[in-house]
Design a protein around this motif. Structure first.
Motif, PDB file in Angstrom:
ATOM      1  N   MET A  69      -4.048   5.429  -8.330  1.00  0.00           N
ATOM      2  CA  MET A  69      -3.440   4.309  -9.004  1.00  0.00           C
ATOM      3  C   MET A  69      -4.513   3.245  -9.250  1.00  0.00           C
ATOM      4  O   MET A  69      -5.290   2.931  -8.371  1.00  0.00           O
ATOM      5  CB  MET A  69      -2.305   3.763  -8.125  1.00  0.00           C
ATOM      6  CG  MET A  69      -1.617   2.553  -8.674  1.00  0.00           C
ATOM      7  SD  MET A  69      -0.246   1.905  -7.676  1.00  0.00           S
ATOM      8  CE  MET A  69       0.891   3.247  -7.709  1.00  0.00           C
ATOM      9  N   THR A  70      -4.514   2.691 -10.463  1.00  0.00           N
ATOM     10  CA  THR A  70      -5.469   1.639 -10.797  1.00  0.00           C
ATOM     11  C   THR A  70      -4.914   0.277 -10.361  1.00  0.00           C
ATOM     12  O   THR A  70      -3.725   0.147 -10.052  1.00  0.00           O
ATOM     13  CB  THR A  70      -5.730   1.593 -12.306  1.00  0.00           C
ATOM     14  OG1 THR A  70      -4.530   1.163 -12.966  1.00  0.00           O
ATOM     15  CG2 THR A  70      -6.184   2.955 -12.843  1.00  0.00           C
ATOM     16  N   GLU A  71      -5.783  -0.727 -10.378  1.00  0.00           N
ATOM     17  CA  GLU A  71      -5.338  -2.087 -10.066  1.00  0.00           C
ATOM     18  C   GLU A  71      -4.232  -2.530 -11.014  1.00  0.00           C
ATOM     19  O   GLU A  71      -3.229  -3.111 -10.587  1.00  0.00           O
ATOM     20  CB  GLU A  71      -6.507  -3.081 -10.162  1.00  0.00           C
ATOM     21  CG  GLU A  71      -7.301  -3.207  -8.897  1.00  0.00           C
ATOM     22  CD  GLU A  71      -8.311  -4.355  -8.986  1.00  0.00           C
ATOM     23  OE1 GLU A  71      -7.896  -5.503  -9.250  1.00  0.00           O
ATOM     24  OE2 GLU A  71      -9.503  -4.083  -8.783  1.00  0.00           O
ATOM     25  N   ASP A  72      -4.430  -2.266 -12.313  1.00  0.00           N
ATOM     26  CA  ASP A  72      -3.429  -2.666 -13.306  1.00  0.00           C
ATOM     27  C   ASP A  72      -2.088  -1.982 -13.052  1.00  0.00           C
ATOM     28  O   ASP A  72      -1.032  -2.616 -13.176  1.00  0.00           O
ATOM     29  CB  ASP A  72      -3.907  -2.348 -14.724  1.00  0.00           C
ATOM     30  CG  ASP A  72      -5.016  -3.278 -15.190  1.00  0.00           C
ATOM     31  OD1 ASP A  72      -5.193  -4.357 -14.574  1.00  0.00           O
ATOM     32  OD2 ASP A  72      -5.703  -2.925 -16.166  1.00  0.00           O
ATOM     33  N   GLY A  84      -7.192  -1.843  -4.792  1.00  0.00           N
ATOM     34  CA  GLY A  84      -8.209  -2.884  -4.927  1.00  0.00           C
ATOM     35  C   GLY A  84      -7.671  -4.280  -5.166  1.00  0.00           C
ATOM     36  O   GLY A  84      -8.444  -5.222  -5.305  1.00  0.00           O
ATOM     37  N   VAL A  85      -6.361  -4.422  -5.235  1.00  0.00           N
ATOM     38  CA  VAL A  85      -5.765  -5.754  -5.374  1.00  0.00           C
ATOM     39  C   VAL A  85      -5.855  -6.411  -4.008  1.00  0.00           C
ATOM     40  O   VAL A  85      -5.595  -5.769  -2.992  1.00  0.00           O
ATOM     41  CB  VAL A  85      -4.295  -5.653  -5.838  1.00  0.00           C
ATOM     42  CG1 VAL A  85      -3.682  -7.034  -6.002  1.00  0.00           C
ATOM     43  CG2 VAL A  85      -4.181  -4.841  -7.119  1.00  0.00           C
ATOM     44  N   ASP A  86      -6.220  -7.691  -3.976  1.00  0.00           N
ATOM     45  CA  ASP A  86      -6.418  -8.321  -2.675  1.00  0.00           C
ATOM     46  C   ASP A  86      -5.957  -9.765  -2.684  1.00  0.00           C
ATOM     47  O   ASP A  86      -6.447 -10.578  -3.461  1.00  0.00           O
ATOM     48  CB  ASP A  86      -7.901  -8.245  -2.290  1.00  0.00           C
ATOM     49  CG  ASP A  86      -8.144  -8.670  -0.857  1.00  0.00           C
ATOM     50  OD1 ASP A  86      -7.201  -8.625  -0.039  1.00  0.00           O
ATOM     51  OD2 ASP A  86      -9.286  -9.060  -0.554  1.00  0.00           O
ATOM     52  N   THR A  87      -4.967 -10.037  -1.860  1.00  0.00           N
ATOM     53  CA  THR A  87      -4.543 -11.405  -1.586  1.00  0.00           C
ATOM     54  C   THR A  87      -4.195 -11.457  -0.103  1.00  0.00           C
ATOM     55  O   THR A  87      -3.903 -10.414   0.493  1.00  0.00           O
ATOM     56  CB  THR A  87      -3.303 -11.840  -2.402  1.00  0.00           C
ATOM     57  OG1 THR A  87      -2.140 -11.227  -1.854  1.00  0.00           O
ATOM     58  CG2 THR A  87      -3.435 -11.484  -3.871  1.00  0.00           C
ATOM     59  N   PRO A  88      -4.188 -12.615   0.498  1.00  0.00           N
ATOM     60  CA  PRO A  88      -3.856 -12.703   1.926  1.00  0.00           C
ATOM     61  C   PRO A  88      -2.462 -12.153   2.254  1.00  0.00           C
ATOM     62  O   PRO A  88      -2.291 -11.401   3.212  1.00  0.00           O
ATOM     63  CB  PRO A  88      -3.942 -14.204   2.227  1.00  0.00           C
ATOM     64  CG  PRO A  88      -4.842 -14.760   1.177  1.00  0.00           C
ATOM     65  CD  PRO A  88      -4.618 -13.913  -0.043  1.00  0.00           C
ATOM     66  N   SER A  89      -1.484 -12.494   1.438  1.00  0.00           N
ATOM     67  CA  SER A  89      -0.118 -12.040   1.721  1.00  0.00           C
ATOM     68  C   SER A  89       0.058 -10.548   1.438  1.00  0.00           C
ATOM     69  O   SER A  89       0.864  -9.885   2.088  1.00  0.00           O
ATOM     70  CB  SER A  89       0.899 -12.843   0.912  1.00  0.00           C
ATOM     71  OG  SER A  89       0.846 -14.201   1.295  1.00  0.00           O
ATOM     72  N   LEU A  90      -0.692 -10.036   0.482  1.00  0.00           N
ATOM     73  CA  LEU A  90      -0.606  -8.608   0.173  1.00  0.00           C
ATOM     74  C   LEU A  90      -1.082  -7.786   1.364  1.00  0.00           C
ATOM     75  O   LEU A  90      -0.446  -6.795   1.737  1.00  0.00           O
ATOM     76  CB  LEU A  90      -1.422  -8.279  -1.073  1.00  0.00           C
ATOM     77  CG  LEU A  90      -1.337  -6.838  -1.561  1.00  0.00           C
ATOM     78  CD1 LEU A  90       0.083  -6.500  -1.991  1.00  0.00           C
ATOM     79  CD2 LEU A  90      -2.299  -6.623  -2.715  1.00  0.00           C
ATOM     80  N   ALA A  91      -2.182  -8.185   1.959  1.00  0.00           N
ATOM     81  CA  ALA A  91      -2.691  -7.464   3.135  1.00  0.00           C
ATOM     82  C   ALA A  91      -1.670  -7.498   4.268  1.00  0.00           C
ATOM     83  O   ALA A  91      -1.437  -6.490   4.942  1.00  0.00           O
ATOM     84  CB  ALA A  91      -4.016  -8.072   3.590  1.00  0.00           C
ATOM     85  N   ARG A  92      -1.045  -8.628   4.448  1.00  0.00           N
ATOM     86  CA  ARG A  92      -0.028  -8.753   5.500  1.00  0.00           C
ATOM     87  C   ARG A  92       1.195  -7.898   5.180  1.00  0.00           C
ATOM     88  O   ARG A  92       1.726  -7.211   6.045  1.00  0.00           O
ATOM     89  CB  ARG A  92       0.353 -10.231   5.653  1.00  0.00           C
ATOM     90  CG  ARG A  92       1.417 -10.490   6.647  1.00  0.00           C
ATOM     91  CD  ARG A  92       0.910 -11.202   7.886  1.00  0.00           C
ATOM     92  NE  ARG A  92       2.013 -11.676   8.687  1.00  0.00           N
ATOM     93  CZ  ARG A  92       2.691 -10.907   9.551  1.00  0.00           C
ATOM     94  NH1 ARG A  92       2.366  -9.656   9.730  1.00  0.00           N
ATOM     95  NH2 ARG A  92       3.694 -11.409  10.231  1.00  0.00           N
ATOM     96  N   LEU A  93       1.652  -7.943   3.915  1.00  0.00           N
ATOM     97  CA  LEU A  93       2.793  -7.137   3.481  1.00  0.00           C
ATOM     98  C   LEU A  93       2.529  -5.655   3.710  1.00  0.00           C
ATOM     99  O   LEU A  93       3.365  -4.937   4.248  1.00  0.00           O
ATOM    100  CB  LEU A  93       3.101  -7.400   2.003  1.00  0.00           C
ATOM    101  CG  LEU A  93       4.184  -6.546   1.348  1.00  0.00           C
ATOM    102  CD1 LEU A  93       5.551  -6.828   1.982  1.00  0.00           C
ATOM    103  CD2 LEU A  93       4.222  -6.813  -0.161  1.00  0.00           C
ATOM    104  N   ALA A  94       1.354  -5.209   3.302  1.00  0.00           N
ATOM    105  CA  ALA A  94       1.007  -3.790   3.411  1.00  0.00           C
ATOM    106  C   ALA A  94       0.954  -3.316   4.855  1.00  0.00           C
ATOM    107  O   ALA A  94       1.170  -2.134   5.124  1.00  0.00           O
ATOM    108  CB  ALA A  94      -0.337  -3.534   2.729  1.00  0.00           C
ATOM    109  N   GLY A  95       0.694  -4.222   5.783  1.00  0.00           N
ATOM    110  CA  GLY A  95       0.548  -3.832   7.176  1.00  0.00           C
ATOM    111  C   GLY A  95       1.778  -4.037   8.043  1.00  0.00           C
ATOM    112  O   GLY A  95       1.710  -3.867   9.267  1.00  0.00           O
TER     113      GLY A  95
END
Length: 168
Positions: free
Chosen positions: A1-4, A39-50
């Motif tokens: 999957m691409t970033e887009d 490759g998408v990166d935001t603080p909340s995204l990392a937390r959501l993913a984990g």
């Protein structure tokens, strides 16, 4: 999957939530993980993913934060009806381009356009194709099932040619 593609998936989930679709925490977390891996990166995204299963109740708030961090609210439909119509049109386009099976896509359209929605008469041709496909009964008559799929594709093309949204 691409970033887009990952960002588009997040946007689709946001619209589904606007349309009052039930979007489970598991889908939000999975979309977050897929976006992070793309490759998408935001603080909340990392937390959501984990998030763990015990932390799932936090998924909705974190997803909302991700939408803000990625500025994905811009261009989203403004009302529940507009969101439902956006999903219907997206699904119809995917039926036409072949990326969604017509029967599965018509089923999705039916979920959003069940009786009582203002645009149910506009999507009646797609729903009729779905009913025909279900009445065929799967493998018993593959020619009739393919004819029903083509009926759905034809109706989807016609609906996409209507103004957005169609008149009730």
């Amino acid at each position: 999957m691409t970033e887009d593609e990952a960002v588009d998936r997040l946007r689709v989930l946001a619209v589904e939530r606007l349309a009052n679709d039930v979007v489970g925490s598991d889908r939000l977390i999975r979309a977050g993980l897929d976006a992070l891996l793309a490759g998408v990166d935001t603080p909340s995204l990392a937390r959501l993913a984990g998030l763990t299963r015990r932390e799932e109740p936090e998924a909705s708030d974190l997803f909302e934060a991700v939408l803000d961090e990625l500025a994905l609210r811009d261009g989203l439909p403004g009302t529940r009806t507009d969101a439902a119509w956006w999903i219907v049109r997206r699904t119809l386009a995917r039926i036409v381009d072949g990326s969604v099976d017509p029967v599965e896509g018509a089923d999705r359209v039916w979920d959003l356009a069940h009786p009582g929605h203002w645009f149910d008469s506009a999507v009646a041709p797609v729903v009729q194709g779905l009913i025909t496909a279900y009445d065929v009964g799967g493998d018993d008559e593959p020619e009739r099932l393919e004819a029903a799929r083509e009926e759905i594709r034809t109706a989807a093309r016609a609906l996409l040619a209507l103004p957005e949204p169609p008149e009730a």
